[in-house]
Design an enzyme around this catalytic site. Structure first.
Site, short mmCIF file in Angstrom:
data_model
loop_
_atom_site.label_atom_id
_atom_site.label_comp_id
_atom_site.label_asym_id
_atom_site.label_seq_id
_atom_site.Cartn_x
_atom_site.Cartn_y
_atom_site.Cartn_z
N GLY A 9 1.67 -3.10 7.98
CA GLY A 9 2.68 -2.59 7.10
C GLY A 9 3.26 -1.03 5.66
N THR A 10 2.41 -1.51 4.85
CA THR A 10 1.20 -0.65 4.82
C THR A 10 1.80 1.01 3.21
OG1 THR A 10 -0.71 0.38 5.68
CG2 THR A 10 0.42 2.22 5.48
N THR A 11 0.88 1.63 3.13
CA THR A 11 0.74 2.80 2.14
C THR A 11 -0.39 3.55 2.14
OG1 THR A 11 2.27 1.59 0.22
CG2 THR A 11 1.41 3.89 -0.20
N LYS A 25 -7.96 0.75 6.81
CA LYS A 25 -7.09 0.85 7.11
C LYS A 25 -7.89 2.79 6.82
CE LYS A 25 -3.34 -1.89 6.22
NZ LYS A 25 -2.24 -1.70 5.44
#
Lengths: 235, 218
Positions: free
Chosen positions: B19-21, B52
């Protein structure tokens, strides 16, 4: 003759596949939407509301100087986002209902009442409507208040609320820069900054920044033109 | 009643996405990369502590977002290619070379892949650099953000970024940006990983959830 008929038929099929037809420009087939960034902030003594000024039909900007801050009563305004037609119709209906209610009461209506009327309509007709509305104003009982009625018809009061397609981009900025107890000038600077950043990044928001300050004394309107917007170090 | 008992949990059938930032910022003398740690499959969080920020070489890292499998594979392939390249040239590779290798894979297989990598690092020739390789383009930028959580911090980074910040200021900027994004994006969360690369080396840090800065949260 037959070849032309076949060619026309073919192009009609192609255009239905991807909704693109050279004979009709894009904006004649799209609904008018207030793409938008809208915002409202409470301070001690009133509220500051702000909005951009762009209305789009597809990729055409139908109105580049829209006023999305609509008066509902003397000291109650609403910011409109979503479908322009839906929000105008809802605002008209609520203005009528609130005006009637205020005459019956023989005093100025509460901001919460106006927000409830918006919520009732947005929730009852939620399947047919596409409207995100922020209701803000000042009343004698609770001072400055901001209520948000997003798509779907929820109602909640928040000290600061953002809405519209451009709002996603400024959640981080709002979360980090908002403090309780700001005064009117700080709220104005905060709102103008947030709207400018959203307008930079969101294609459906742009134009000028329109603001309204509502206090016990009344309503003050301000406009910040494109070249007067605050500058941020853009990459 | 029986349908509920037999229903599959979401994570068996949903693709695993980071999903991530992710964010990478240059400062005077190097770069700082940052990421959250949440990997989701549909609504389930399948890994809450994934790092990540993946090394491509000693002083070149990349930040992964999009499909977890695609991103990891690209990083591994480029890691290998960079190793071979650096042996051939008998020197440390340039950040630009690493970014170009990533871009080549992203562009050639753009229909099949759905991953966005930000490549950042330090080399002797150009110092700290950040490259974005979204969908196969290659662009050098003072900073770059990516992932689903990055939408919410566009305004914040536009307002707060300044060129030539110090190392500590940049680390703070990255941690603040990640915290704000994790606060608003359901697909980002967990801990914050921060990697700082400059001429003296690479420093990896992990900031736990309760140590992250606090922002206005009604």
């Amino acid at each position: 003759m037959a070849a032309t008929a076949a060619a026309l038929q073919f192009s009609a099929q192609v255009s239905s596949l991807n909704n693109y037809n050279d004979l009709h420009p894009d904006w004649t087939q799209r609904e008018v939407s207030t793409g938008t960034t809208i915002m409202a902030v409470e301070f001690d003594g009133g509220v500051v509301m702000g909005a951009d000024s762009r209305t789009t039909t597809g990729s055409y900007i139908a109105n580049r100087v829209t006023d999305k801050l609509t008066p509902i009563h003397d000291r109650i305004f609403c910011c409109r986002s979503g479908s322009a037609a839906d929000t105008q119709a809802i605002a008209d209906a609520v203005t009528y209902q609130l005006g009637f209610h205020s005459i019956e009461l023989d005093e100025a209506p509460l901001v919460q009442t106006a927000a409830s009327l918006f919520r009732d309509m947005c929730y009852r007709y939620r399947e047919e409507l596409m409207a995100g509305i922020i209701v803000a104003g000042w009343d004698q009982r609770r001072g400055g208040q901001v209520y948000t009625v997003p798509v779907g018809g929820m109602l909640t009061r928040q000290p600061v609320s953002v809405g519209g397609s451009g709002s996603s981009y400024i959640y981080g900025y709002v979360d980090s820069n908002y403090r309780t107890g700001m005064n009117k000038e700080e709220c104005l600077k905060f709102t103008a900054g947030a709207l400018t950043l959203a307008m930079e990044r969101d294609g459906s928001s742009g134009g000028v920044v329109r603001m309204a300050i509502i206090t016990e004394k009344g309503v003050e309107r301000q406009v910040i033109l494109g070249n007067q917007l605050p500058q941020f170090s853009t990459v | 009643m029986s349908e509920e008992l037999l229903a599959e949990p979401g994570w068996l059938s949903e693709e695993v996405k980071t999903g991530t930032t992710i964010i990478a910022v240059t400062f005077d003398g190097g770069v700082v990369l940052g990421s959250d740690s949440r990997v989701s499959a549909g609504e389930s969080v399948v890994n809450r502590v994934m790092n990540k920020l993946s090394p491509l070489h000693d002083k070149i890292y990349c930040a992964l977002s999009g499909s977890a499998a695609d991103a990891q594979t690209i990083a591994e392939i480029v890691n290998y290619q960079l190793d071979v390249h650096s042996i051939e040239v008998e020197d440390d590779p340039l950040v630009c070379s690493a970014a170009t290798l990533v871009k080549n894979i992203s562009y050639k297989y753009k229909e099949e892949l759905s991953a966005h990598l930000i490549v950042a690092g330090w080399d002797r020739k150009e110092g700290g650099q950040v490259y974005a390789t979204l969908s196969g383009l290659l662009t050098k930028q003072p900073f770059a953000i990516g992932g689903s959580g990055s939408f919410y911090i566009n305004g914040f980074v536009d307002a707060e970024f300044r060129k030539n910040m110090t190392k500590t200021e940049t680390q703070e900027f990255v941690v603040n940006a990640l915290t704000l994004a994790m606060g608003r994006d359901g697909s980002s969360g967990g801990v914050a990983y921060v990697v700082t690369i400059d001429k003296d080396g690479t420093e990896e840090k992990c900031i736990l959830g309760n140590e992250l800065p606090k922002f206005f949260d009604q």
